[in-house]
Design a protein around this motif. Structure first.
Motif, PDB file in Angstrom:
ATOM      1  N   PHE A  85       0.895  -1.149   0.036  1.00 39.81           N
ATOM      2  CA  PHE A  85      -0.023  -0.184  -0.095  1.00 39.81           C
ATOM      3  C   PHE A  85       0.830   1.224   0.039  1.00 39.81           C
ATOM      4  N   ALA A 106      -2.543  -0.965  -3.514  1.00 39.11           N
ATOM      5  CA  ALA A 106      -3.579  -0.141  -3.712  1.00 39.11           C
ATOM      6  C   ALA A 106      -2.940   0.844  -2.788  1.00 39.11           C
ATOM      7  N   TRP A 108      -3.256   4.380  -0.675  1.00 42.13           N
ATOM      8  CA  TRP A 108      -4.004   4.656   0.598  1.00 42.13           C
ATOM      9  C   TRP A 108      -3.448   5.950   1.125  1.00 42.13           C
ATOM     10  N   ARG A 155      -9.445  -6.707  -4.775  1.00 40.57           N
ATOM     11  CA  ARG A 155      -8.630  -5.543  -5.396  1.00 40.57           C
ATOM     12  C   ARG A 155      -9.518  -4.262  -5.250  1.00 40.57           C
ATOM     13  N   ASP A 156     -10.845  -4.423  -5.688  1.00 34.90           N
ATOM     14  CA  ASP A 156     -11.757  -3.324  -5.501  1.00 34.90           C
ATOM     15  C   ASP A 156     -11.978  -2.869  -4.046  1.00 34.90           C
ATOM     16  N   LEU A 158      -9.947  -2.995  -1.590  1.00 29.82           N
ATOM     17  CA  LEU A 158      -8.603  -2.604  -1.368  1.00 29.82           C
ATOM     18  C   LEU A 158      -8.789  -1.134  -1.849  1.00 29.82           C
ATOM     19  N   ARG A 159      -9.020  -0.980  -2.982  1.00 28.63           N
ATOM     20  CA  ARG A 159      -9.069   0.510  -3.507  1.00 28.63           C
ATOM     21  C   ARG A 159     -10.264   1.156  -2.753  1.00 28.63           C
TER      22      ARG A 159
END
Length: 175
Positions: A85, A106, A108, A155-156, A158-159
């Protein structure tokens, strides 16, 4: 059979504040489920004293932190990361090393508390805000049913976590 312990790397440019704070939070809150690490693309070689003070005030670990280069985690002997991240916008825009094991990534990003100039109160508030935003993201990670999600859904998720309250949006600073 023991559960898999996930390795997580938090990246920033200087590895002095946000990535250190995130590493400490996950180290404590995710103990037994996650191993936390941090690094920077251009480490400054020291940990910001406000980051240490903030962690101490919230009862999080402060021992053993150092500002280090992300190349330490890209070599063949480095721990295989499951997640990487970026917590600052500069690091998110840089060409990262190829991470062994192809971890999920991702952004953050949160604003750089080390960039705040002003009174002591303003600086402390900036670090407290960064801590709060990073702890929020990490709490969502800890609540995510990682094993039950397919790669696309994970993945979605985490985004989405990266877009929670306090997300930076292109403000280029360094910590």
């Amino acid at each position: 059979m023991t559960d898999h312990i996930y390795n997580v790397l938090f990246l920033c440019t200087g590895n002095t504040a946000r990535s250190i704070i995130a590493e400490s939070i996950l180290r404590r809150d995710g103990a037994g489920r996650f191993n936390a690490f941090s690094a920077g693309s251009h480490p400054k070689g020291l940990v910001n004293p406000y980051a240490i003070k903030t962690l101490e005030e919230y009862g999080y670990p402060t021992e053993g932190f150092r500002s280090k280069n992300w190349e330490e985690f890209a070599g063949p002997d480095a721990p295989k990361m499951d997640f990487v991240f970026t917590v600052c916008d500069n690091a998110a825009g840089e060409a990262c090393p190829i991470w062994p094991g192809q971890p999920m990534t991702a952004h953050w990003g949160v604003e750089d508390p080390a960039a705040v100039e002003g009174t002591e109160i303003e600086k402390v508030k900036a670090f407290n805000d960064a801590f709060r935003y990073l702890r929020l993201r990490i709490s969502y990670l800890l609540a995510t049913p990682i094993k039950r999600l397919d790669k696309l859904a994970l993945r979605d998720r985490l985004r989405e976590i990266g877009e929670l309250e306090g997300a930076s949006h292109g403000h280029k600073t360094d910590a």
